[in-house]
Design a protein around this motif. Structure first.
Motif, short mmCIF file in Angstrom:
data_model
loop_
_atom_site.label_atom_id
_atom_site.label_comp_id
_atom_site.label_asym_id
_atom_site.label_seq_id
_atom_site.Cartn_x
_atom_site.Cartn_y
_atom_site.Cartn_z
N CYS A 262 0.84 -1.22 0.00
CA CYS A 262 0.00 0.00 0.00
C CYS A 262 0.86 1.25 0.00
O CYS A 262 0.59 2.21 -0.74
CB CYS A 262 -0.94 -0.01 1.19
SG CYS A 262 -2.20 -1.31 1.10
N ALA A 263 1.90 1.27 0.83
CA ALA A 263 2.79 2.43 0.88
C ALA A 263 3.53 2.62 -0.44
O ALA A 263 3.69 3.74 -0.94
CB ALA A 263 3.78 2.28 2.03
N LEU A 264 3.98 1.52 -1.03
CA LEU A 264 4.66 1.60 -2.32
C LEU A 264 3.73 2.14 -3.41
O LEU A 264 4.15 2.94 -4.26
CB LEU A 264 5.18 0.21 -2.72
CG LEU A 264 6.40 -0.31 -1.93
CD1 LEU A 264 6.66 -1.78 -2.28
CD2 LEU A 264 7.64 0.54 -2.24
N HIS A 265 2.48 1.70 -3.37
CA HIS A 265 1.53 2.14 -4.40
C HIS A 265 1.20 3.63 -4.25
O HIS A 265 1.00 4.33 -5.24
CB HIS A 265 0.25 1.31 -4.32
CG HIS A 265 -0.72 1.58 -5.43
ND1 HIS A 265 -0.35 1.68 -6.76
CD2 HIS A 265 -2.07 1.78 -5.41
CE1 HIS A 265 -1.41 1.91 -7.51
NE2 HIS A 265 -2.46 2.00 -6.71
N ARG A 266 1.15 4.12 -3.01
CA ARG A 266 0.93 5.55 -2.82
C ARG A 266 2.12 6.36 -3.31
O ARG A 266 1.95 7.45 -3.86
CB ARG A 266 0.66 5.85 -1.34
CG ARG A 266 -0.72 5.44 -0.85
CD ARG A 266 -1.02 6.05 0.51
NE ARG A 266 -0.10 5.55 1.55
CZ ARG A 266 -0.35 4.46 2.28
NH1 ARG A 266 -1.47 3.77 2.08
NH2 ARG A 266 0.51 4.08 3.20
N LYS A 267 3.32 5.83 -3.12
CA LYS A 267 4.53 6.54 -3.53
C LYS A 267 4.78 6.43 -5.03
O LYS A 267 5.21 7.40 -5.67
CB LYS A 267 5.73 5.99 -2.75
CG LYS A 267 7.02 6.76 -2.99
CD LYS A 267 8.15 6.22 -2.12
CE LYS A 267 9.44 6.99 -2.34
NZ LYS A 267 10.55 6.48 -1.49
N HIS A 268 4.53 5.27 -5.58
CA HIS A 268 4.76 5.03 -7.02
C HIS A 268 3.47 4.43 -7.61
O HIS A 268 3.38 3.20 -7.73
CB HIS A 268 5.90 4.04 -7.24
CG HIS A 268 7.14 4.33 -6.46
ND1 HIS A 268 8.03 5.33 -6.79
CD2 HIS A 268 7.65 3.75 -5.33
CE1 HIS A 268 9.03 5.36 -5.93
NE2 HIS A 268 8.82 4.41 -5.03
N PRO A 269 2.50 5.24 -7.92
CA PRO A 269 1.23 4.69 -8.41
C PRO A 269 1.46 3.71 -9.57
O PRO A 269 1.89 4.10 -10.65
CB PRO A 269 0.47 5.94 -8.88
CG PRO A 269 1.07 7.06 -8.11
CD PRO A 269 2.53 6.72 -7.95
N TYR A 270 1.17 2.45 -9.31
CA TYR A 270 1.45 1.41 -10.31
C TYR A 270 0.29 1.27 -11.29
O TYR A 270 -0.88 1.44 -10.94
CB TYR A 270 1.71 0.07 -9.62
CG TYR A 270 2.94 0.08 -8.74
CD1 TYR A 270 4.21 0.06 -9.29
CD2 TYR A 270 2.82 0.11 -7.35
CE1 TYR A 270 5.35 0.08 -8.50
CE2 TYR A 270 3.96 0.13 -6.54
CZ TYR A 270 5.21 0.12 -7.12
OH TYR A 270 6.33 0.16 -6.32
N ASP A 271 0.67 0.97 -12.52
CA ASP A 271 -0.34 0.68 -13.54
C ASP A 271 -0.83 -0.75 -13.42
O ASP A 271 -1.92 -1.08 -13.88
CB ASP A 271 0.25 0.91 -14.93
CG ASP A 271 0.69 2.36 -15.13
OD1 ASP A 271 -0.17 3.25 -15.05
OD2 ASP A 271 1.90 2.59 -15.33
N LEU A 272 -0.01 -1.62 -12.78
CA LEU A 272 -0.40 -3.01 -12.61
C LEU A 272 0.35 -3.60 -11.41
O LEU A 272 1.55 -3.38 -11.24
CB LEU A 272 -0.06 -3.83 -13.86
CG LEU A 272 -0.30 -5.34 -13.78
CD1 LEU A 272 -1.76 -5.64 -13.49
CD2 LEU A 272 0.16 -6.03 -15.06
#
Length: 273
Positions: A47-57
């Motif tokens: 979750c923290a990684l996705h907030r920092k680097h919004p992933y496309d997948l």
């Protein structure tokens, strides 16, 4: 930029507690041309990684210790910046597929991996994701454009009202039936009309002396719903002096192009003695 090039630049996160699976997927994606692939074996970091680097997948394993894939998806749903959950789940349990889709996953990949299936599902998912983002970007641009045009229109209307007040002695509006809804100045007298409740009893002196030919020209133009610019009207007063007026007007239409009335302005060219 071609869509394939954009897809290969997509940000992809691999989440699996098995190093062999992570390595296999990283190698597969690199060989397929993807250039922004990262991974983690710690699901609690997703979750923290996705907030920092919004992933496309996000390629998400379902069976992991401490925090399984279902819990990760629930955490990802709290991301308020993007309502779209870009998750493909990785599972060896057929019974988990439907549950994963109901939990918000967009697709699934079965273990053990079929490499052709993996590449196809990832590409298709990213293609949909890219189109979703383009639609969202277009909607934001459209909203911004509408807001900008609305602001420009309001500014233009404000300038128009200001100029009207400075450049005219009176203003008038009619509805679609020819009834005056706003009147200031001698408009009704010029047209030879008496309309309630905008005015009380007419003063006969104000209705006399107008040049009837000029008034007939104005009335005929309005009946034909044509604009008119700087029409000049004359009135002879009881003492023999002459007054001159200039009037302009235009038909009004609503958003459906239906005629809804007239509006106009005018000035007195010669003042009363």
């Amino acid at each position: 930029m071609p869509m394939t090039v954009e897809i290969h630049k997509a940000r992809i996160l691999i989440v699996d507690d098995q190093a062999a699976n992570v390595q296999l997927l990283e190698q597969l994606l690199a060989e397929a041309g993807y250039t922004q692939v990262s991974s983690t074996m710690k699901p609690q970091e997703v979750c923290a990684l996705h907030r920092k680097h919004p992933y496309d997948l996000i390629l998400l394993d379902l069976q992991m210790p401490e925090m399984d894939g279902f819990q990760v998806m629930e955490g990802l749903k709290t991301n308020v910046t993007d309502a779209y959950l870009p998750v493909i789940v990785l599972t060896a349990q057929p019974g988990h597929k439907l549950r994963a889709l109901l939990a918000g996953a967009k697709d699934f990949i079965s273990k053990p991996f079929d490499l052709v299936e993996v590449k196809t599902r990832i590409y298709n998912m990213l293609e949909v994701r890219l189109l979703y983002q383009k639609l969202a970007d277009y909607n934001r641009l459209l909203e911004a454009t509408v807001a900008e045009r609305t602001a420009e229109l309001r500014e233009s209307e404000a300038r128009y009202r200001s100029l009207t007040e400075l450049a005219s002695d009176w203003y008038w509006e009619q509805d679609e039936d020819g009834h005056f809804t706003k009147v200031s100045g001698p408009v009704l007298e010029m047209l030879g009309l008496q309309v309630e409740p905008l005015r009380g009893e007419a003063d006969p002196a104000t209705l006399s002396g107008w040049n009837e030919t000029e008034r007939d020209t104005l009335r005929a133009t309005i009946v034909q719903r044509q604009p008119f610019l700087d029409l000049v009207f004359h009135r002879t007063l009881a003492d023999g002096s002459l007054q001159s007026f200039q009037v302009s007007g235009e038909p009004m239409f609503n958003s459906s192009s239906r005629f809804v009335g007239y509006r106009g302005i005018g000035v007195e060219l010669t003042a009363k003695p």
